[in-house]
Design a protein around this motif. Structure first.
Motif, mmCIF file in Angstrom:
data_model
loop_
_atom_site.group_PDB
_atom_site.id
_atom_site.type_symbol
_atom_site.label_atom_id
_atom_site.label_comp_id
_atom_site.label_asym_id
_atom_site.label_seq_id
_atom_site.Cartn_x
_atom_site.Cartn_y
_atom_site.Cartn_z
ATOM 1 N N LEU A 351 -9.217 -6.917 -1.787
ATOM 2 C CA LEU A 351 -8.738 -7.701 -2.932
ATOM 3 C C LEU A 351 -7.806 -6.870 -3.808
ATOM 4 O O LEU A 351 -6.761 -7.361 -4.258
ATOM 5 N N LEU A 352 -8.163 -5.615 -4.046
ATOM 6 C CA LEU A 352 -7.312 -4.751 -4.864
ATOM 7 C C LEU A 352 -5.961 -4.519 -4.192
ATOM 8 O O LEU A 352 -4.911 -4.510 -4.856
ATOM 9 N N MET A 353 -5.960 -4.333 -2.877
ATOM 10 C CA MET A 353 -4.704 -4.088 -2.160
ATOM 11 C C MET A 353 -3.817 -5.330 -2.116
ATOM 12 O O MET A 353 -2.609 -5.264 -2.372
ATOM 13 N N THR A 354 -4.396 -6.485 -1.805
ATOM 14 C CA THR A 354 -3.585 -7.688 -1.647
ATOM 15 C C THR A 354 -3.114 -8.259 -2.975
ATOM 16 O O THR A 354 -2.118 -8.986 -3.019
ATOM 17 N N SER A 355 -3.813 -7.934 -4.043
ATOM 18 C CA SER A 355 -3.408 -8.456 -5.361
ATOM 19 C C SER A 355 -2.393 -7.558 -6.058
ATOM 20 O O SER A 355 -1.951 -7.867 -7.167
ATOM 21 N N GLY A 356 -2.020 -6.427 -5.444
ATOM 22 C CA GLY A 356 -0.964 -5.583 -5.999
ATOM 23 C C GLY A 356 -1.422 -4.511 -6.954
ATOM 24 O O GLY A 356 -0.589 -3.873 -7.606
ATOM 25 N N VAL A 357 -2.725 -4.281 -7.059
ATOM 26 C CA VAL A 357 -3.212 -3.243 -7.972
ATOM 27 C C VAL A 357 -2.676 -1.871 -7.574
ATOM 28 O O VAL A 357 -2.369 -1.029 -8.427
#
Length: 464
Positions: A351-357
């Protein structure tokens, strides 16, 4: 190694003569090593029994393992061979991606509902007849899918395909419960994961190669042939494992009362829901990965097939670590809890990777996160099934039906959610996985309460 389950399997398939007291005639049994993952079969040294009987019994045990592995492999084969063709089906049938993804949802829904019917049927009429009937209908439905002219018709016959394919899923688990118990059952489920795990490894590769020579319809032709071959194998080599004396004689009302009693057991329900939510996290990946890998990251169908195969190898490897190294040394609950924790961590990282964090990440980090998530399923899936089925011996078919129905219903709900924001983002997939993983951990802790019930999960429920 305990041989109680293996002894039952041998007696069912080799009909070893017994005395009136049920003991083998003048036999002395000693555990004999078998092929990897196959429970030990006693060596019979009784006078008058040919020396080849041991080899025959071992061969029979391995044959049962392979047949049940084929039955459990059929659903992932039906799903995963089709995955590389999803973008092509979208274009060929002039349907949006969300509609084409409903062909997966329909098949899952059919598998969920079909198990509710076939499971109690197998408790009443035995395992063999409902299984053969389901396989015949599966072959017919799959053949019609190959010629479906519209997305709507394809969805309808994928539903029928799932309804019929449910027989292999639910009855294979019930047969395992008929023949094995305790840690032997956990080992056998891990062995089935090795065999059935070959299907998701080779299925996308086969699907990608089929697409080089024909279109998506050719995939269903191949599945039809596989269904025919598996039906013939079941008809010839899978014997009945539920004796008439152990079958239920009641009707629909009796089946419903049995299921209500199972659901009333907090621990059984906890394992059932935890396993189902973990399965939903897995199926969120299965549903979204063709679009995530091919549409978002621009990979070819062959690259997608390779990545899917690598992830499946990870699942198989961890499943074998569970069956060969952990079972008997580490409690099933500890292995299960660790597996659910790893799934949760991997889902949050995705989730962190795909959301651009972390900024814009490429395919490799996302693929690594998916690999960890998939591999940890090798701890979650066999142990939830084993712990739940060890709660009941009197209605293995109904218990297996509830386990399978819960898994596929929740998976069917998760499937369309991963595409809710379109084909250009992987965030919905990661959100669904995080919610499912954390919810699975919560159910395991709140309902199963492993710290309070050491050993309790192994106690079977009574018939009442």
């Amino acid at each position: 190694m305990p041989d109680s389950g293996a002894s039952r399997a041998q007696q069912e398939h080799e009909h070893i003569p017994t005395s009136s007291k049920g003991a083998a005639l003048s036999a002395q049994a000693t555990a004999t090593p078998t092929a990897a993952g196959v429970p030990a079969v006693p060596t019979i040294t009784a006078p008058g029994i040919p020396a080849t009987s041991t080899t025959t019994a071992r061969r029979a045990g391995l044959l049962v393992t392979l047949v049940l592995g084929g039955l459990t492999a059929l659903p992932p084969l039906s799903m995963d061979m089709y995955l590389p063709a999803l973008p092509e089906v979208t274009d060929a049938l002039h349907a949006p991606a969300a509609t084409v993804q409903l062909t997966l949802t329909a098949c899952l829904l059919g598998m969920a509902l079909g198990q509710l019917v076939v499971g109690p049927m197998s408790d009443r009429w035995g395992r063999r007849t409902p299984l053969l009937l389901g396989m015949v209908v599966y072959v017919i439905a799959t053949a019609i899918c190959a010629v479906a002219p519209t997305a709507e018709l394809l969805i309808g016959f994928r539903l029928l395909q799932g309804l019929a394919g449910a027989a292999g899923i639910v009855i294979s688990r019930a047969v395992v419960r008929d023949l094995y118990d305790g840690d032997e059952m956990a080992r056998f489920f891990s062995t089935l994961m090795l065999i059935s795990g070959v299907a998701p490894v080779i299925a996308p590769v086969i699907g990608g190669q089929v697409l080089q020579f024909t279109d998506w319809r050719g995939i269903f032709v191949v599945l039809t042939v596989v269904g025919i071959l598996l039906t013939l194998v079941v008809w010839k080599w899978l014997h009945e494992t539920l004796p008439p004396a152990q079958r239920h004689t009641g009707g629909v009302g009796d089946a419903l009362r049995t299921m209500r009693g199972l659901l009333a057991d907090r621990v059984f329900t906890g394992y059932m829901i935890a396993g189902s939510l973990a399965f939903a996290a897995l199926f969120a990946y299965v549903s979204a990965s063709p679009f995530v890998v091919q549409e978002i990251y621009g990979a070819s169908p062959q690259t997608f097939s390779l990545l899917f195969g690598v992830n499946s190898i990870g699942l198989i490897a961890v499943g074998q670590i569970n069956g060969k190294l952990l079972v008997g040394r580490v409690s099933l609950d500890k292995a299960l809890g660790f597996g659910l924790a790893v799934i949760s961590v991997a889902a949050v990282a995705l989730l962190l990777m795909t959301s651009g964090v972390f900024g814009e990440v490429g395919l490799l980090p996302v693929a690594a996160g998916l690999f960890v998530l998939m591999s940890a399923m090798g701890l979650a899936m066999p142990n939830t099934n084993t712990q739940a089925l060890m709660r009941t011996r009197h209605a293995a078919g109904s218990a297996s039906a509830l386990l399978g129905t819960s898994q596929f219903l929740i998976g069917a709900i998760a499937s369309p959610l991963v595409g809710i924001a379109g084909e250009k983002t992987a965030v919905p997939m990661a959100v669904v996985q995080v919610v499912c993983a954390l919810s699975a951990m919560a159910c395991f802790l709140l309902l199963c309460r492993p710290w309070q019930n050491t050993g309790a999960a192994r106690e079977p429920l009574g018939k009442g």
